[in-house]
Design a protein around this motif. Structure first.
Motif, PDB file in Angstrom:
ATOM      1  N   GLN A   1       0.835  -1.185   0.061  1.00  0.00           N
ATOM      2  CA  GLN A   1       0.111   0.145   0.100  1.00  0.00           C
ATOM      3  C   GLN A   1       0.876   1.166  -0.067  1.00  0.00           C
ATOM      4  O   GLN A   1       1.880   1.336   0.615  1.00  0.00           O
ATOM      5  CB  GLN A   1      -0.816   0.048   1.245  1.00  0.00           C
ATOM      6  CG  GLN A   1      -1.686  -1.219   1.604  1.00  0.00           C
ATOM      7  CD  GLN A   1      -2.794  -1.504   0.155  1.00  0.00           C
ATOM      8  OE1 GLN A   1      -3.667  -0.504   0.089  1.00  0.00           O
ATOM      9  NE2 GLN A   1      -2.351  -2.623   0.035  1.00  0.00           N
TER      10      GLN A   1
ATOM     11  N   LEU B   1       0.747   4.588   1.749  1.00  0.00           N
ATOM     12  CA  LEU B   1      -0.005   5.281   2.528  1.00  0.00           C
ATOM     13  C   LEU B   1       0.325   6.879   2.747  1.00  0.00           C
ATOM     14  O   LEU B   1       1.313   7.260   2.698  1.00  0.00           O
ATOM     15  CB  LEU B   1       0.528   4.722   3.965  1.00  0.00           C
ATOM     16  CG  LEU B   1      -0.088   5.081   5.413  1.00  0.00           C
ATOM     17  CD1 LEU B   1      -1.599   4.895   5.300  1.00  0.00           C
ATOM     18  CD2 LEU B   1       0.363   4.533   6.521  1.00  0.00           C
TER      19      LEU B   1
ATOM     20  N   GLU C   1      -2.987   6.900  16.138  1.00  0.00           N
ATOM     21  CA  GLU C   1      -4.052   6.144  15.524  1.00  0.00           C
ATOM     22  C   GLU C   1      -3.354   4.630  15.145  1.00  0.00           C
ATOM     23  O   GLU C   1      -2.303   4.571  14.843  1.00  0.00           O
ATOM     24  CB  GLU C   1      -4.435   6.948  14.597  1.00  0.00           C
ATOM     25  CG  GLU C   1      -5.768   6.302  13.844  1.00  0.00           C
ATOM     26  CD  GLU C   1      -7.081   6.826  14.882  1.00  0.00           C
ATOM     27  OE1 GLU C   1      -7.831   5.505  15.131  1.00  0.00           O
ATOM     28  OE2 GLU C   1      -7.048   7.948  15.199  1.00  0.00           O
TER      29      GLU C   1
ATOM     30  N   LEU D   1      -4.053   1.886  12.312  1.00  0.00           N
ATOM     31  CA  LEU D   1      -4.601   1.991  10.932  1.00  0.00           C
ATOM     32  C   LEU D   1      -4.635   0.589  10.417  1.00  0.00           C
ATOM     33  O   LEU D   1      -3.189   0.028  10.434  1.00  0.00           O
ATOM     34  CB  LEU D   1      -3.646   3.102  10.333  1.00  0.00           C
ATOM     35  CG  LEU D   1      -4.050   3.033   8.638  1.00  0.00           C
ATOM     36  CD1 LEU D   1      -5.565   3.774   8.486  1.00  0.00           C
ATOM     37  CD2 LEU D   1      -3.127   3.979   8.030  1.00  0.00           C
ATOM     38  N   ASP D   2      -5.419   0.198   9.770  1.00  0.00           N
ATOM     39  CA  ASP D   2      -5.435  -0.978   9.042  1.00  0.00           C
ATOM     40  C   ASP D   2      -5.428  -0.856   7.501  1.00  0.00           C
ATOM     41  O   ASP D   2      -6.106  -0.291   6.768  1.00  0.00           O
ATOM     42  CB  ASP D   2      -6.697  -1.921   9.131  1.00  0.00           C
ATOM     43  CG  ASP D   2      -6.905  -3.154   8.680  1.00  0.00           C
ATOM     44  OD1 ASP D   2      -5.845  -3.378   7.952  1.00  0.00           O
ATOM     45  OD2 ASP D   2      -7.621  -3.901   8.744  1.00  0.00           O
ATOM     46  N   THR D   3      -4.257  -1.085   6.975  1.00  0.00           N
ATOM     47  CA  THR D   3      -3.880  -0.443   5.769  1.00  0.00           C
ATOM     48  C   THR D   3      -4.531  -1.335   4.752  1.00  0.00           C
ATOM     49  O   THR D   3      -4.561  -0.920   3.398  1.00  0.00           O
ATOM     50  CB  THR D   3      -2.333  -0.496   5.648  1.00  0.00           C
ATOM     51  OG1 THR D   3      -1.938  -1.642   5.307  1.00  0.00           O
ATOM     52  CG2 THR D   3      -1.672   0.340   6.571  1.00  0.00           C
TER      53      THR D   3
ATOM     54  N   ARG E   1      -7.771  -1.546   4.417  1.00  0.00           N
ATOM     55  CA  ARG E   1      -8.840  -0.760   4.037  1.00  0.00           C
ATOM     56  C   ARG E   1      -8.580   0.849   3.839  1.00  0.00           C
ATOM     57  O   ARG E   1      -9.606   1.124   3.109  1.00  0.00           O
ATOM     58  CB  ARG E   1      -9.764  -0.978   5.367  1.00  0.00           C
ATOM     59  CG  ARG E   1     -10.353  -2.352   5.712  1.00  0.00           C
ATOM     60  CD  ARG E   1     -11.361  -2.678   6.411  1.00  0.00           C
ATOM     61  NE  ARG E   1     -10.999  -1.847   8.021  1.00  0.00           N
ATOM     62  CZ  ARG E   1     -10.703  -2.574   8.928  1.00  0.00           C
ATOM     63  NH1 ARG E   1     -10.658  -4.101   8.866  1.00  0.00           N
ATOM     64  NH2 ARG E   1     -10.629  -1.867  10.203  1.00  0.00           N
ATOM     65  N   ASP E   2      -7.518   1.315   4.368  1.00  0.00           N
ATOM     66  CA  ASP E   2      -7.634   2.810   4.386  1.00  0.00           C
ATOM     67  C   ASP E   2      -5.982   2.982   4.115  1.00  0.00           C
ATOM     68  O   ASP E   2      -4.904   2.348   4.554  1.00  0.00           O
ATOM     69  CB  ASP E   2      -7.724   3.273   5.853  1.00  0.00           C
ATOM     70  CG  ASP E   2      -9.243   3.178   5.954  1.00  0.00           C
ATOM     71  OD1 ASP E   2     -10.240   3.328   5.476  1.00  0.00           O
ATOM     72  OD2 ASP E   2      -9.340   2.898   7.281  1.00  0.00           O
ATOM     73  N   SER E   3      -5.869   3.761   3.046  1.00  0.00           N
ATOM     74  CA  SER E   3      -4.362   4.232   2.661  1.00  0.00           C
ATOM     75  C   SER E   3      -4.013   5.645   3.051  1.00  0.00           C
ATOM     76  O   SER E   3      -3.182   6.183   2.685  1.00  0.00           O
ATOM     77  CB  SER E   3      -4.233   4.004   1.012  1.00  0.00           C
ATOM     78  OG  SER E   3      -5.059   4.695   0.404  1.00  0.00           O
ATOM     79  N   ARG E   4      -5.186   6.349   3.453  1.00  0.00           N
ATOM     80  CA  ARG E   4      -5.032   7.590   3.945  1.00  0.00           C
ATOM     81  C   ARG E   4      -5.618   8.052   5.307  1.00  0.00           C
ATOM     82  O   ARG E   4      -6.738   7.473   5.589  1.00  0.00           O
ATOM     83  CB  ARG E   4      -5.778   8.723   2.745  1.00  0.00           C
ATOM     84  CG  ARG E   4      -5.224   8.536   1.571  1.00  0.00           C
ATOM     85  CD  ARG E   4      -5.903   9.562   0.539  1.00  0.00           C
ATOM     86  NE  ARG E   4      -5.124   9.765  -0.631  1.00  0.00           N
ATOM     87  CZ  ARG E   4      -5.419  10.831  -1.589  1.00  0.00           C
ATOM     88  NH1 ARG E   4      -6.324  11.764  -1.306  1.00  0.00           N
ATOM     89  NH2 ARG E   4      -4.922  10.742  -2.848  1.00  0.00           N
ATOM     90  N   ILE E   5      -5.036   8.896   5.765  1.00  0.00           N
ATOM     91  CA  ILE E   5      -5.486   9.195   7.379  1.00  0.00           C
ATOM     92  C   ILE E   5      -4.900  10.748   7.722  1.00  0.00           C
ATOM     93  O   ILE E   5      -3.739  11.035   7.347  1.00  0.00           O
ATOM     94  CB  ILE E   5      -4.861   8.080   8.390  1.00  0.00           C
ATOM     95  CG1 ILE E   5      -5.416   8.153   9.877  1.00  0.00           C
ATOM     96  CG2 ILE E   5      -3.379   8.157   8.497  1.00  0.00           C
ATOM     97  CD1 ILE E   5      -5.084   7.152  10.724  1.00  0.00           C
TER      98      ILE E   5
END
Length: 834
Positions: free
Chosen positions: A278, A280, A343, A345-347, A349-353
């Motif tokens: 990913q 990120l 935080e 983060l489960d990459t 599912r999410d690549s932006r935070i």
């Protein structure tokens, strides 16, 4: 022209270092002026980009071998001259691999291998060198200090970081660009690993150090590497863009730079090893929603029951930072002054935070979270055929026999001379000499020098009897404070520092720490944080890292008759006074008491299922604590005031971590009690699906049988057993205790033993009499146990090795060694699997 595109940058960078260090580099410059032009330029490159600790720790003569041999390779080998300059400079010429001690070795290694590699292509040379390395050095776990490549070679063994330092130096000695590559912390298990990459045919290729294979891009760590969140390499000569090469470099050299550790630029290699990588993107905002530039963001995984950093990247002018990483869980943390953000983060599912800095939350109650590792992938590289495997195994067996003979024969000659000289000393000196040798680590015993032993014994004996003998031996006679290179310095300090100053420091040890903080500057941008400047060198150049300054305090204090140490938990310098150790820095006094409560103290293992981290504005420091000290379900820990994170963690067989954490603030003098809490996991969460490496074993009649056939129908239990060893006997006794429950499963239990002698062991005879349907096969354990254990992410060196399969070659549970209740757990898994 030699280094045509790099010479200007080299000269400019060298002059900057020379201006900063002044007269310290005068002896270096005198030597450089005597060298031929090419060697002079090469030497300036080393000094321009080596850590200041290398400049301080070693005389210029140390680097002559690296320079002369590196230039000779350039002059004599066309394939070296054809390398991109950046590759030649950093991965052939440069002296340092990671954090090892530096000792001249390149010309020596080349002399050892030159006939073996004569006339071979670069690819053939790499493979041949790794076979040679396997015959010289084998793996053995050790402490964190990294030996020099020369010392590893002499004694014949080292941990993976030392094996790779050795192999890289041998490869560079042959003109093969090589570097060490690291998984700083695994995501699926509590460990890390280092291996080697070589530049061949315009690309980087990997291999296990001292673990030869018939082909490149093979290694037992392939599956593990595909589950990493990040894999990195490092370069010591700055960001690539700073060099402004006129010639266009290959695309494969334009690697993702992910920040720096002091002077070291970190490069991200994860895309070479993992699928589903990913990209990120993290945006950091302040409380008013404005981007925060130049803020370090720490990317962390759970390893040894604590958050451990795998990358530390600074935000750009837009408050953003980008990182390529595996598909799994990360803990993100950033902070400045009294504000922080974090935080999970489960990459996948999410690549932006977006992280928003807020005033530090100093306390929170227990919060639960999961840390999920990436899934592994099947290796994509070409596999060796049967003939290559057989030939490789034959060669390796012969090499390992040679290596084992070398290892058994090795003795440290300096240590032996010291022992013989002590026989002529007084009884008191002999007794202290024995105490000095006894307190050395196992690794120190193999490479400590005679002058070090003599200096520390004679310098300490001046103060024998001034403190209790146990304290004297451990904290005054002892030559080691941390992971520094051991050097003779006591007599030097006793002569160099005026007597009145020594007396002042003895009367007030805190004044010694104050003097060090005032006189020794820190230059983190010129240091590799894990490379320590030795005490006398740090004193001479008036420069050293924070850790080096702490070591300097201990060294000077012991030289002046002050018992001193670095606190085992957090590394702060302390001195002995009035029957106890006190902080040298009055602001770091441990006047708080944390009392941990646990219903079953025996089940808690520090760094296995719990940890304690001190959180400050500038760092998160995981403390080093011991398991001892539990009394009546309580454990007292003395701490300085501040914010702490207490974490508990349960690592499931599939690599996922079920964790919980709480955070609290200790005010000066506070006494606080906290109950440890752990999460319970259900059986289904413990199961995995891993492909078993195919292997063949033999029946009692000598017939071959494939693992694919053995596991082809339903569920099975595979057990590699070592007759007569306690862990094996424990699990067999548990099976006997659960006899009735096992009776329905015995035809699906497969025992693997290394010889027919195992049948003769009384417990084996009993269990096969009680369970006649158990099938027994013969396996020499040399090849299959390591490959199976590594593939299943368990320690293959701890037998029994157990695997529960469901369907052909599909493992759903694996373990090694013995844990109470293993038999019951296996039965429950079998019931679930059926």
């Amino acid at each position: 022209m030699f280094l045509e595109h790099s010479r200007m940058r080299i000269k400019e960078s060298y002059e900057k270092v020379r201006q900063d260090l002044g007269a310290i580099l005068d002896p270096v410059e005198l030597v450089i002026r005597t060298l031929p032009e090419e060697e002079a330029l090469a030497m300036r490159y080393l000094y321009a980009f080596m850590p200041y600790s290398d400049i301080a720790n070693n005389p210029v003569e140390t680097y002559l071998d690296f320079v002369r041999h590196g230039v000779r390779l350039y002059e004599e080998k066309e394939e070296v001259r054809e390398l991109p300059e950046s590759v030649y400079l950093q991965y052939v010429l440069f002296h340092r691999v990671n954090e090892e001690e530096i000792r001249p070795c390149r010309s020596l290694f080349y002399h050892q291998i030159q006939e073996q590699i004569r006339g071979k292509s670069p690819l053939e040379t790499v493979l041949e060198i790794n076979y040679w390395c396997a015959g010289e050095v084998a793996y053995e776990a050790g402490d964190d200090r990294t030996l020099s490549a020369l010392s590893v070679w002499k004694r014949g063994y080292g941990r993976c970081g030392e094996e790779s330092v050795f192999a890289v130096n041998v490869l560079r000695s042959a003109g093969i660009p090589a570097r060490q590559v690291y998984a700083p912390y695994w995501s699926h298990c509590d460990d890390n690993h280092a291996w080697v990459e070589v530049w061949v045919d315009g690309n980087w290729h990997y291999l296990g150090a001292c673990e030869p294979e018939p082909l490149l891009d093979l290694g037992w760590f392939e599956y593990a590497a595909s589950r990493a969140m990040l894999i990195h390499a490092r370069r010591f000569d700055g960001e690539r863009k700073a060099w402004n090469y006129d010639t266009e470099e290959p695309e494969s050299l334009r690697e993702e730079e992910i920040g720096s550790e002091g002077m070291v630029t970190m490069e991200n290699e994860i895309r070479r090893y993992a699928d589903g990588v990913q990209t990120l993107e993290v945006l950091v905002l302040d409380e008013k929603g404005r981007p925060v530039p130049d803020l370090p963001v720490s990317f962390e995984v759970v390893n040894y029951a604590a958050f451990r950093p795998i990358a530390n990247c600074h935000t750009d002018m837009e408050g953003k930072v980008r990182l390529s990483c595996g598909a799994g869980s990360l803990h993100l943390y950033c902070g400045r002054q009294d504000k922080a953000a974090e935080e999970i983060l489960d990459t996948r599912r999410d690549s932006r935070i977006t992280l928003t800095l807020q005033r530090n939350i100093e306390e929170y109650s227990w919060q639960e979270f999961d840390m999920i590792p990436p899934s592994d992938r099947t290796p994509v590289a070409r596999r060796p055929d049967a003939a290559q495997k057989e030939e490789g195994a034959r060669r390796l067996a012969a090499l390992r026999t040679r290596q084992e003979r070398k290892r058994k024969a090795w003795e440290n000659p300096d240590r032996n001379v010291f022992v013989n000289e002590q026989k002529r000393k007084s009884e008191k000196e002999q007794r202290m000499g024995r105490a000095l040798l006894k307190i050395l680590t196992a690794k120190d015993q193999t490479d400590v020098r005679l002058d070090v032993l003599k200096d520390h014994l004679s310098g300490a004996m001046l103060y024998a009897g001034t403190v209790p003998e146990e304290i004297f031996i451990k904290h005054m006679l002892n030559p080691r404070a941390e992971d520094e290179i051991l050097t003779p310095y006591r007599r030097w300090f006793q002569h160099e520092v005026p007597k009145e100053a020594q007396e002042r420091f003895r009367n007030n040890p805190e004044s010694l720490w104050t003097w060090i903080c005032q006189e020794i500057r820190e230059c983190p941008e010129h240091e590799r944080s894990t490379v320590l400047t030795t005490p006398a060198a740090c004193f001479r150049i008036r420069c050293g890292s924070r850790r080096s300054k702490a070591v300097l305090f201990v060294a000077m204090a012991r030289s002046f008759g002050i018992a001193a140490r670095l606190n085992e938990a957090d590394g702060t310098p302390e001195y002995w006074k009035q029957g106890r150790f006190m902080a040298a820095d009055p602001n770091r006094r441990k006047d708080c008491v944390l009392v941990l409560r646990a219903e079953e103290p025996g089940t808690w293992r520090y760094s296995q299922n719990w940890s304690l981290t001190r959180i400050s504005a500038t760092e998160q420091k995981v403390l080093r604590l011991r398991d001892e000290g539990w009394k009546k379900q309580k454990k007292e820990i003395f701490l300085e005031s501040g914010t702490y994170r207490l974490m508990t963690a349960t690592r499931l067989p599939n690599g996922t971590v079920h964790a919980a954490a709480c955070q609290f603030l200790l005010t000066p003098g506070e006494h606080r009690e906290v109950q440890l809490q752990s999460r319970k996991s259900n059986l289904m969460e413990m199961l995995e699906s891993l492909s078993l490496p195919e292997f063949e074993v033999h029946t009692e009649d000598g017939d071959k049988c494939s693992s694919r056939v053995l596991t082809g129908d339903g569920a099975h239990v595979l057990l590699w057993l070592k007759a007569g060893e306690e862990p094996t006997e424990h699990i067999l006794n548990e099976m006997i205790q659960e006899r009735e429950r096992f009776e329905d499963w015995t035809s699906r239990i497969l025992f693997f033993v290394s010889s027919k002698e195992a049948w003769e062991h009384p417990l084996f005879e009993k269990i096969l009499r009680l369970f006649p349907d158990i099938r027994v096969f013969y396996d020499d354990f040399e090849e299959h146990v390591p490959s199976v254990g590594r593939r299943l992410y368990v320690d293959h060196e701890k037998l029994p090795l157990l695997a529960v399969t469901r369907g052909e070659q599909n493992v759903i549970y694996a373990s090694s060694g013995y844990q109470v209740g293993t038999a019951d757990l296996v039965l429950r898994i079998l019931e679930e699997a059926s």
